[in-house]
Each structure stands twice: as structure tokens, then as C-alpha cells.
Design an enzyme around this catalytic site. Structure first.
Site, short mmCIF file in Angstrom:
data_model
loop_
_atom_site.label_atom_id
_atom_site.label_comp_id
_atom_site.label_asym_id
_atom_site.label_seq_id
_atom_site.Cartn_x
_atom_site.Cartn_y
_atom_site.Cartn_z
N GLY A 1 -0.24 8.05 1.11
CA GLY A 1 -0.10 8.20 2.55
C GLY A 1 1.26 7.85 3.13
O GLY A 1 2.31 8.16 2.56
N ILE A 2 1.21 7.19 4.26
CA ILE A 2 2.42 6.91 5.04
C ILE A 2 3.35 5.96 4.28
O ILE A 2 4.57 6.12 4.30
CB ILE A 2 2.03 6.30 6.41
CG1 ILE A 2 1.17 7.29 7.19
CG2 ILE A 2 3.25 5.90 7.20
CD1 ILE A 2 0.44 6.69 8.38
N GLY A 3 2.77 4.97 3.61
CA GLY A 3 3.59 4.02 2.87
C GLY A 3 4.39 4.69 1.77
O GLY A 3 5.58 4.40 1.57
N TYR B 1 -12.12 -2.32 11.74
CA TYR B 1 -10.79 -1.76 11.49
C TYR B 1 -9.90 -1.94 12.73
O TYR B 1 -8.76 -2.37 12.63
CB TYR B 1 -10.93 -0.27 11.15
CG TYR B 1 -9.61 0.47 11.08
CD1 TYR B 1 -8.82 0.44 9.94
CD2 TYR B 1 -9.15 1.20 12.18
CE1 TYR B 1 -7.61 1.12 9.89
CE2 TYR B 1 -7.94 1.88 12.13
CZ TYR B 1 -7.18 1.85 10.99
OH TYR B 1 -5.97 2.51 10.95
N GLY C 1 0.80 -1.22 0.00
CA GLY C 1 0.00 0.00 0.00
C GLY C 1 0.83 1.27 0.00
O GLY C 1 0.46 2.26 0.63
N ALA C 2 1.94 1.25 -0.74
CA ALA C 2 2.78 2.46 -0.79
C ALA C 2 2.35 3.36 -1.94
O ALA C 2 3.15 4.16 -2.43
CB ALA C 2 4.25 2.08 -0.90
P1 NDP Z 1 -3.78 5.39 3.16
O1 NDP Z 1 -5.21 5.18 2.90
O2 NDP Z 1 -3.10 6.56 2.53
O3 NDP Z 1 -2.93 4.11 2.79
C1 NDP Z 1 -3.49 2.85 2.71
C2 NDP Z 1 -2.89 2.13 1.53
O4 NDP Z 1 -3.40 0.78 1.54
C3 NDP Z 1 -3.28 2.74 0.18
O5 NDP Z 1 -2.13 2.86 -0.61
C4 NDP Z 1 -4.22 1.71 -0.41
O6 NDP Z 1 -4.17 1.56 -1.81
C5 NDP Z 1 -3.68 0.44 0.22
N1 NDP Z 1 -4.64 -0.64 0.10
C6 NDP Z 1 -5.92 -0.65 0.52
N2 NDP Z 1 -6.50 -1.81 0.17
C7 NDP Z 1 -5.56 -2.54 -0.47
C8 NDP Z 1 -5.57 -3.82 -1.07
N3 NDP Z 1 -6.66 -4.57 -1.09
N4 NDP Z 1 -4.43 -4.26 -1.65
C9 NDP Z 1 -3.33 -3.50 -1.64
N5 NDP Z 1 -3.26 -2.27 -1.09
C10 NDP Z 1 -4.38 -1.80 -0.52
O7 NDP Z 1 -3.67 5.49 4.75
P2 NDP Z 1 -2.40 5.72 5.70
O8 NDP Z 1 -1.19 5.98 4.93
O9 NDP Z 1 -2.80 6.70 6.73
O10 NDP Z 1 -2.31 4.31 6.46
C11 NDP Z 1 -1.21 3.45 6.33
C12 NDP Z 1 -1.16 2.58 7.56
O11 NDP Z 1 -0.94 3.37 8.71
C13 NDP Z 1 -2.43 1.78 7.83
O12 NDP Z 1 -2.08 0.48 8.23
C14 NDP Z 1 -3.07 2.52 9.00
O13 NDP Z 1 -3.84 1.65 9.78
C15 NDP Z 1 -1.84 2.98 9.72
N6 NDP Z 1 -2.05 4.10 10.62
C16 NDP Z 1 -2.49 5.31 10.13
C17 NDP Z 1 -2.67 6.37 10.98
C18 NDP Z 1 -3.17 7.70 10.51
O14 NDP Z 1 -3.37 8.58 11.35
N7 NDP Z 1 -3.38 7.90 9.22
C19 NDP Z 1 -2.36 6.25 12.42
C20 NDP Z 1 -1.92 4.95 12.82
C21 NDP Z 1 -1.76 3.94 11.94
P3 NDP Z 1 -5.00 2.48 -2.82
O15 NDP Z 1 -4.09 3.64 -3.05
O16 NDP Z 1 -5.18 1.61 -4.02
O17 NDP Z 1 -6.27 2.82 -2.13
#
Ligand code: NDP
Length: 341
Positions: free
Chosen positions: A82-84, A258, A78-79
Site C-alpha cells: 500500500g501507501i507505505g 479503527y 508497514g511498508a
Molecule cells: P495497507 O493494508 O496496504 O498497509 C498497512 C500495512 O500495515 C501493511 O504493510 C501491513 O503489513 C502493516 N501492518 C499491519 N499490522 C502490522 C503489525 N502488527 N506489525 C507491522 N506491520 C503491520 O493499507 P494502506 O497502505 O492503505 O494504509 C497505510 C496507512 O494509511 C494506514 O495507517 C491507514 O490508516 C492510512 N490511511 C489509508 C487510507 C486509504 O484510503 N487506504 C486513507 C487514509 C489513511 P502486512 O503486509 O504484513 O499485512
């Protein structure tokens, strides 16, 4: 007048906390265990880590013809946002190669270029975590890469806070748990042998957790709390296609689903450490901070997405920019201090 203003702020605060996905508590049965893992807690505006002891390293050189032996490689799920994505940028700045494991090839490719990742510093590979078959195919494809894999970051997640009925993965599991937990559980298990085989770096698996590792925190107490119950939602024929969509077998609640999935990420980290740490792999879980402007909140209402970052910046003062969260994740992946705790 001041009292009225104060009361309004308090009500707003409570409401926002109630809506926030990061106010998660873990199932009571493992609370003490999980909380007990915290080895390093920085101040409240920083980040908390669960970094497990580094075991002895067993190198098996299975890649004699690798073209990039000197370049360390991380897989980040999921990079594509967002964070990834921010962590991928940070790692490439440090000289790493990043395999962006994403469900949308074009979105990931465009995102990486827009973010400024240098050409050649990343590879986009298809991975749909909503399909366990896709996970297996991804791992098979990894074997064709002329690179050893030094780190896996289980980052991808979905959160559908406004859903009133569950969605399901290809195999029929509720999607929060199927995508965020089960797919990463399988992926990490399949990747451990490949990580063990990497030369020249202590291999690591990093899970993205939430602030709710600590059930004593305010965040951990606010409902709906994670609760895996007796795992009855995962057993028997009812488990598939939604007869029991939640892990605990109870009524569907998207935010609890979630939170359940994030609890499972930490439990997976803990159990994999127990099973595999002696094989030379370090398992970690990081709460990167409350990243209120990340796309994770895409399904919240517009007014919430406007107010929540302001609330975090000026009231709780817990706001963390996406870039800083990425830097923190990259640090846990790459820096020496996070392999010895
Ligand atoms: P994002 O929504 O930006 O990132 C989530 C990523 O997951 C997206 O790139 C998305 O892809 C991908 N994804 C979703 N479904 C699938 C799938 N079926 N197969 C492959 N990839 C998939 O959110 P964040 O960057 O905020 O979150 C990243 C992590 O950080 C998560 O695990 C979240 O729980 C954790 N986190 C976030 C916090 C926050 O405040 N935001 C706080 C604490 C933890 P696509 O681009 O295609 O949608």
C-alpha cells in the site's frame, strides 16, 4: 425513471459512505483543538496536512563512524504494501535509504523488489506492532544500524471491518488500538532521541491520519464516530484481554476501533509536538487521500472492493492512486516546505 436512477445512486452513496473507514470523527472533547491544527488544506481532491512549526535544531553528533552520513534514512512501518510501500519507492527515488519495518520479512522483501526499489536502497527489519516487546527489540536493532535516522513514518495499520469479536495484541490490548496507536506511541517515543541525534536534516515524525481531522466534514459526521470517552477501556485490570475492548469501555465495533486508533495517532502527533518540538523534531499528520484500491480494504466484501474505487473515481471524484498517496507521504517526509509550517 431519472428520479429512480438518482435515488439509487444516492442510496448507494450513503451506503458506501457508511461502510467507509474514512468517515471518522474525532472525540468531541478535542474536536476544536484538532481541527485548529490544520495549517494547510489543499482542494478536495488533494490532501490535508497538519504540519507543526519547526523548532530550533540541536545537533549532537553521536555517529562519528557512520558509513552513510550523506544518505538520509527513513523508517517506515508497514511498508510491505500500500501507501507505505509506495512512499518507500518514492523516497528511494529521491536518494533516501528506507528501513522497511515489517512483520513479515519475506513479504516485505518480495514487495520491495516487485515494486522496483533498487537493491541497497532499503533494509527490511522485523517489527510486529502487535507486540510492544517487538517494538522495543526493533529500536534496539536500530542502534546496530550504521545509519542515522532522519525520519520515522508511522504508517502501518490494521482494519478488520467484519470482525464481531475483538482480537488482541501480545500484551492484551484490542488490536486496532494496540497496533495502530499504542505501538506507534511507544515507537515514536523511543525514536525521538535517535532522530534528534541525526545530523544534516531536520528530523521528522509523520503519522498517517484520515480525512476526519475536520469534524465539520461530511466524513467526520458519519457513524460510527471515534469517541475515546473517559479512556475507561484502558484503565484497571479489566483493560486487558477484552473485558473492556474499546478505549471508551463500550461494546466492540471494529470500524470504531479503527477510527479511535487513528484519532489517537493525531492526538499523539499533537502531544509529541508539545513535548518535543523544542528539541528539534517536526511532527506531522497527513491524510493521503482516499486510496480506495489499497490493501487496507482486504477484509471488505468483494463487491465492495469492486464498487468502492469506481464510486470514488466517478461519483465523489476523490479517488487517489496508491502511488500518488505514496508521493504525498514522501513529500511530507523529505521536502523543505513541510518543515516550516
Ligand atoms: P495497507 O493494508 O496496504 O498497509 C498497512 C500495512 O500495515 C501493511 O504493510 C501491513 O503489513 C502493516 N501492518 C499491519 N499490522 C502490522 C503489525 N502488527 N506489525 C507491522 N506491520 C503491520 O493499507 P494502506 O497502505 O492503505 O494504509 C497505510 C496507512 O494509511 C494506514 O495507517 C491507514 O490508516 C492510512 N490511511 C489509508 C487510507 C486509504 O484510503 N487506504 C486513507 C487514509 C489513511 P502486512 O503486509 O504484513 O499485512
Amino acid at each position: 425513471k431519472e428520479a429512480a436512477v438518482l435515488a439509487t445512486v444516492c442510496l448507494l452513496s450513503l451506503f458506501c459512505f457508511g461502510c467507509d473507514a474514512f468517515q471518522t470523527g474525532y472525540l468531541s472533547a478535542v474536536r476544536n483543538n484538532v481541527a485548529g491544527l490544520s495549517k494547510c488544506t489543499v482542494n478536495k481532491n488533494q490532501f490535508s496536512l497538519n504540519v507543526l512549526p519547526k523548532p530550533s535544531f540541536h545537533s549532537k553528533s553521536r555517529y562519528p563512524s557512520l558509513i552513510q552520513m550523506s544518505t538520509k534514512t527513513a523508517v517506515i512501518t508497514g511498508a510491505s504494501s500500500g501507501i507505505g510501500l509506495a512512499a518507500a519507492k518514492e523516497l528511494t527515488n529521491k536518494g533516501w535509504h528506507v528501513i522497511i519495518a515489517a512483520r513479515s520479512f519475506s513479504k516485505a522483501e518480495i514487495a520491495a523488489q516487485t515494486e522496483g526499489l533498487p537493491a541497497g536502497s532499503f533494509t527490511v527489519m522485523p517489527l510486529d506492532l502487535a507486540s510492544l516487546n517487538s517494538v522495543r527489540q526493533f529500536v534496539n536493532q536500530i542502534d546496530t544500524q550504521p545509519r542515522q535516522i532522519n525520519a520515522l513514518v508511522c504508517n502501518a495499520a490494521v482494519w478488520y471491518p467484519r470482525d464481531t469479536a475483538p482480537r488482541f495484541t501480545a500484551e492484551g490490548f484490542e488490536e486496532h488500538v494496540g497496533t495502530n496507536h499504542l505501538a506507534h506511541f511507544l515507537l515514536a517515543g523511543l525514536m525521538v532521541p535517535k532522530l534528534k541525534a541525526a545530523d544534516g536534516f531536520d528530523p521528522r515524525v509523520v503519522f498517517l491520519g484520515t480525512d476526519t481531522h475536520n469534524p465539520d466534514s461530511i466524513a467526520g459526521k458519519i457513524p460510527p464516530q471515534a469517541d475515546l470517552g473517559e479512556l475507561s477501556g484502558l484503565t484497571g485490570s479489566d483493560a486487558l484481554r477484552g473485558a473492556k475492548s474499546m478505549i471508551d469501555g463500550k461494546a466492540f465495533d471494529p470500524t470504531k476501533a479503527y477510527k479511535d486508533s487513528k484519532a489517537c495517532n493525531v492526538l499523539t502527533m499533537k502531544e509529541m509536538h508539545r513535548r518535543f518540538a523544542s528539541k528539534g523534531v517536526t511532527f506531522s499528520a497527513i491524510f493521503p487521500g482516499c486510496v480506495a484500491e489499497s490493501p487496507l480494504f482486504r477484509d471488505k466484501r468483494d463487491w465492495f472492493r469492486f464498487i468502492f474505487p469506481l464510486f470514488q473515481k466517478y461519483i465523489t471524484k476523490q479517488f487517489v492512486p496508491v502511488s500518488e498517496a505514496g508521493r504525498r507521504v514522501a513529500a511530507v517526509v523529505s521536502e523543505e516546505e513541510f518543515c516550516n509550517s
